[in-house]
Design a protein around this motif. Structure first.
Motif, PDB file in Angstrom:
ATOM      1  N   PHE A 178       0.925  -1.327   0.014  1.00 25.46           N
ATOM      2  CA  PHE A 178      -0.152  -0.023   0.142  1.00 25.46           C
ATOM      3  C   PHE A 178       0.799   1.182  -0.021  1.00 25.46           C
ATOM      4  CE2 PHE A 178      -3.061  -3.106   1.866  1.00 25.46           C
ATOM      5  CZ  PHE A 178      -4.197  -2.837   0.982  1.00 25.46           C
ATOM      6  N   ASN A 179       0.354   2.149  -0.908  1.00 24.54           N
ATOM      7  CA  ASN A 179       1.283   3.365  -0.995  1.00 24.54           C
ATOM      8  C   ASN A 179       0.857   4.558  -0.032  1.00 24.54           C
ATOM      9  OD1 ASN A 179       3.039   5.285  -1.828  1.00 24.54           O
ATOM     10  ND2 ASN A 179       2.308   5.793  -3.874  1.00 24.54           N
ATOM     11  N   ILE A 180       1.506   4.519   1.303  1.00 21.26           N
ATOM     12  CA  ILE A 180       0.876   5.546   2.236  1.00 21.26           C
ATOM     13  C   ILE A 180       1.927   6.641   2.117  1.00 21.26           C
ATOM     14  CG2 ILE A 180       0.240   5.885   4.466  1.00 21.26           C
ATOM     15  CD1 ILE A 180      -0.457   3.041   4.365  1.00 21.26           C
ATOM     16  N   PRO A 181       1.335   7.797   2.041  1.00 19.40           N
ATOM     17  CA  PRO A 181       2.580   9.121   2.381  1.00 19.40           C
ATOM     18  C   PRO A 181       3.270   9.071   3.904  1.00 19.40           C
ATOM     19  CG  PRO A 181       0.484   9.829   1.266  1.00 19.40           C
ATOM     20  CD  PRO A 181       0.230   8.249   1.638  1.00 19.40           C
ATOM     21  N   CYS A 182       4.449   9.181   3.845  1.00 15.92           N
ATOM     22  CA  CYS A 182       5.032   9.177   5.096  1.00 15.92           C
ATOM     23  C   CYS A 182       5.843  10.346   5.438  1.00 15.92           C
ATOM     24  CB  CYS A 182       6.248   8.069   4.820  1.00 15.92           C
ATOM     25  SG  CYS A 182       7.508   8.253   3.758  1.00 15.92           S
ATOM     26  N   LYS A 183       5.548  11.636   4.510  1.00 15.41           N
ATOM     27  CA  LYS A 183       6.128  12.660   4.878  1.00 15.41           C
ATOM     28  C   LYS A 183       5.304  13.345   5.770  1.00 15.41           C
ATOM     29  CE  LYS A 183       7.988  16.986   2.742  1.00 15.41           C
ATOM     30  NZ  LYS A 183       8.256  17.752   1.394  1.00 15.41           N
ATOM     31  N   LYS A 184       5.601  13.863   6.968  1.00 18.30           N
ATOM     32  CA  LYS A 184       5.002  14.733   7.943  1.00 18.30           C
ATOM     33  C   LYS A 184       5.326  16.043   8.316  1.00 18.30           C
ATOM     34  CE  LYS A 184       3.974  10.226  10.354  1.00 18.30           C
ATOM     35  NZ  LYS A 184       4.183   9.561  11.610  1.00 18.30           N
TER      36      LYS A 184
END
Length: 212
Positions: free
Chosen positions: A145-151
């Motif tokens: 699953f392509n989940i954005p990790c930039k916070k």
């Protein structure tokens, strides 16, 4: 001795190889001497042969490999999004223009359609995504699953968000509904889509130059 050998009456021709040892070079014949020996002249200086410039071999044409199951899944998802935007009225820029007019909030002139569509989309997406994620290790046509990790919140995020919101409010279109509305062949919509793509390409080029 091995250095001096008698020769026959027939004079020999000395062949001197060129520097690449492929093409022989003909030099002077040996002159007979009074003592019966032949004097061999020193080999002539041979200039190195310049390499011949050759054209690089043309690159072999590689056939475009299309993963049809993945392509069809993209098509189905895009069709579903376009259908939802059209039914929700998001291809009409008047809904976005009236929604962003904060001076009309609380009056009959304010149009809440955009807000209703937005929150309905987020709600349904959250339920479907997290339900499927809990039951499957990965999507059907992907390894994970392509989940954005930039916070972190940086300069690009703030400036880009402000520019995006201003463009949305001024034109009444965001990229998705704008591309769907292109099918209507409206002159203003076509101009919007064309300049939107130019702006995306310009920003992408500038980001690539900064990274290099």
């Amino acid at each position: 001795s091995s250095l001096n050998k008698t020769t026959t009456d027939q004079q020999r021709t000395i062949m001197v190889a060129t520097t690449d040892s492929t093409t022989p070079l003909l030099v002077k014949k040996a002159e007979p001497m009074a003592n019966g020996h032949s004097e061999v002249p020193p080999p002539a200086a041979v200039s190195p042969v310049a390499p011949v410039a050759t054209k690089p071999a043309p690159a072999k044409h590689q056939d475009l490999q299309v993963d049809w199951p993945v392509a069809m899944s993209f098509f189905a998802c895009a069709f579903l999004v376009g259908l939802g935007l059209t039914i929700g009225g998001m291809t009409d820029p008047i809904h976005a223009a009236e929604f962003f007019n904060i001076f009309n909030v609380g009056t009959p002139k304010w149009d809440p359609t955009l807000g209703i569509v937005f929150f309905s989309a987020v709600f349904s997406h959250s339920i479907i995504f997290y339900t499927l994620k809990s039951k499957f290790e990965h999507p059907l046509f992907a390894s994970s699953f392509n989940i954005p990790c930039k916070k972190e919140i940086d300069h690009n995020l703030l400036v880009g968000s402000m520019m995006f919101g201003m463009g949305w409010a001024f034109s009444g279109f965001c990229p998705g509904p704008g591309l769907v509305a292109v099918m209507g062949l409206n002159e203003k919509t076509l101009i919007f889509a064309a300049f939107m793509l130019v702006g995306m390409a310009f920003c992408k080029t500038m980001q690539s130059r900064r990274q290099t």
